[in-house]
Design a protein around this motif. Structure first.
Motif, PDB file in Angstrom:
ATOM      1  N   ARG A   4       5.974   4.585   2.743  1.00 56.00           N
ATOM      2  CA  ARG A   4       6.262   3.161   2.610  1.00 56.00           C
ATOM      3  C   ARG A   4       5.089   2.462   1.949  1.00 56.00           C
ATOM      4  N   GLU A   8       4.949  -3.418   2.671  1.00 53.06           N
ATOM      5  CA  GLU A   8       6.179  -3.506   3.454  1.00 53.06           C
ATOM      6  C   GLU A   8       5.879  -3.454   4.951  1.00 53.06           C
ATOM      7  N   HIS A  15      -1.400  -4.181   6.105  1.00 50.59           N
ATOM      8  CA  HIS A  15      -1.177  -4.514   4.692  1.00 50.59           C
ATOM      9  C   HIS A  15      -2.270  -5.393   4.095  1.00 50.59           C
TER      10      HIS A  15
END
Length: 463
Positions: A4, A8, A15
């Motif tokens: 991923r 996301e 992130h």
């Protein structure tokens, strides 16, 4: 295997802050993959000691050790979908990779939280030793360098947001050297005191007692393989206070970083401007005001602390578990690694910004000069009292009001007052010079700064 894009992910720790170089090191101890590997490490230690006790062969122990190196978190999670139990899934994955002879000895006499609590204690202990303490010591060393560099730099002291008697900028920084040093020692002690258990489903060694005349000795031997000690008592879980105290040491350390950041943020206010953050040539301070240079790093640390400090309340709630154990800490305890990552990210941020801290000596002097003539109120009052004035505080208070009203330096009014002449005559030259030169009224700020830095350099074993 799940693949991923990091953008996301849901948690900003992944992130946003994973873009930092340090995040890979965090993952070694604090990721879900690391958790499973540490749990497997506990299972290996168990079988190794079973072999030493002659319950199984050395070959079996070696086989299990090799199997533990081959399992993946993806496989364990896939198995958990079937078993609906994470540790049983881990055991099944290990058993799938060993011979029929070795299978019975994986997880032998233990319960799931023998593995879970012991693995968590081990990884938090090692994360502290390998990541947290070295980073905090580097920050402490950086602050020491600033303290010594500016040990003589005059700064107006501040209490209640008001100008007080003077200190030095180095002395102000030495406060945080000392506070951080004390927390480093506390964190080190709490990490060393994290405990494990190999005492079975309710902590009474019911299963291991079937095979060992001294099951506590067996427990100690298994934990020694992991460089851990056993809790003095356990139920299905380790006494929660070991982990509670450890997390408290993390949060209270975080509080010091936030307090320091708050001070540095306020000192960057336009009307104070005593320090500044280094700005890269292409850095933008505001989307609409090109002239602005915001204290973003210190504000980030304060913001991170605001997020993680309240989680201590959850840790206190996790202190309660009904009878031998309930599951009310099952989800909440999984978020402890986030506290550690938050602290690490903030520590590294402060290391970087403090190494480029800009100290504006001109503004430090300007701010001190604003009220330097009133600084002498304290030494004047103390000296008058020492020479027998019956109401020294009140006479000096009135003098300060008169000085403000007439726009005169306080020291000039002293010689105008006949009632003060007998006392003024008793002042020696050093005392009179102190009243004439308020910047000299800094006590032992310089010496104390040096003393604090020397003490913590030795205590923290810094070069």
């Amino acid at each position: 295997m799940i693949s991923r894009n990091i953008f996301e992910n849901i948690s900003p720790l992944d992130h946003r802050y994973s873009l930092k170089d340090e995040f890979q090191a965090y993952s070694t101890y604090l990721s879900e993959e690391a958790k499973v590997k540490y749990q497997a490490q506990v299972e290996v230690a168990l079988v190794k000691v079973l072999a030493k006790y002659g319950i199984c062969s050395e070959e079996v122990a070696k086989e299990v050790e090799e199997a533990a190196q081959k399992i993946s978190v993806e496989n364990v999670y896939e198995e958990e979908k079937r078993t609906k139990h994470n540790i049983r899934a881990l055991v099944n994955c290990l058993q799938d990779k060993v011979s029929e002879e070795a299978k019975p000895y994986i997880h032998f006499t233990t319960t799931s939280f023998d593995i879970v609590d012991t693995a968590n204690s081990l990884r938090y202990k090692e994360a502290t030793e390998e990541l947290i303490l070295p980073n905090l010591k580097e920050l402490a060393e950086t602050l020491m360098e600033i303290a010594l560099r500016d040990k003589d730099t005059i700064q107006v002291g501040r209490t209640h947001g008001q100008h007080a008697v003077p200190v030095t900028f180095g002395f102000a920084i030495a406060e945080y050297v000392s506070r951080l040093g004390n927390r480093i020692k506390e964190l080190e002690n709490r990490a060393q005191n994290l405990r494990g258990k190999i005492s079975g489903a309710v902590g009474a060694y019911n299963a291991s007692h079937l095979f060992f005349t001294d099951p506590e000795e067996f427990e100690n031997d298994v934990l020694a393989e992991l460089n851990l000690e056993a809790a003095t008592h356990s139920t299905q879980i380790v006494e929660p206070e070991y982990l509670l105290d450890y997390v408290h040491s993390l949060i209270s350390t975080f509080g010091i970083l936030a307090s320091f950041s708050d001070d540095m943020r306020h000192l960057q206010r336009s009307e104070i401007a005593e320090v500044g953050e280094y700005f890269d040539k292409d850095q933008v301070g505001s989307s609409t005001m090109p002239h602005k240079r915001n204290p973003i790093n210190y504000e980030n640390v304060k913001s991170m602390w605001k997020e993680f400090m309240p989680r201590m309340v959850t840790r206190y709630q996790d202190q309660l578990s009904e009878h031998q154990r309930d599951l009310t800490n099952s989800a909440s305890s999984r978020f402890i690694p986030e506290i550690i990552v938050g602290l690490l990210a903030s520590t590294n941020r402060l290391i970087k910004v403090c190494k480029k801290l800009v100290v504006d000596h001109k503004n430090l002097k300007k701010n001190f000069d604003q009220n330097k003539e009133m600084v002498v109120a304290e030494p004047l009052y103390i000296l008058l009292a020492s020479y027998g004035h019956p109401d020294a505080h009140e006479i000096v208070r009135k003098l300060t009001l008169e000085a403000e009203e007439r726009g005169l330096p306080l020291r000039e009014l002293i010689t105008e007052k006949e009632e003060l002449e007998p006392y003024w005559a008793k002042f020696d030259e050093k005392q009179r010079q102190l009243l004439i030169n308020p910047e000299k009224y800094i006590g032992i700020a310089v010496e104390k700064t040096e003393k604090v830095v020397d003490y913590w350099q030795e205590e923290l074993e810094l070069d």
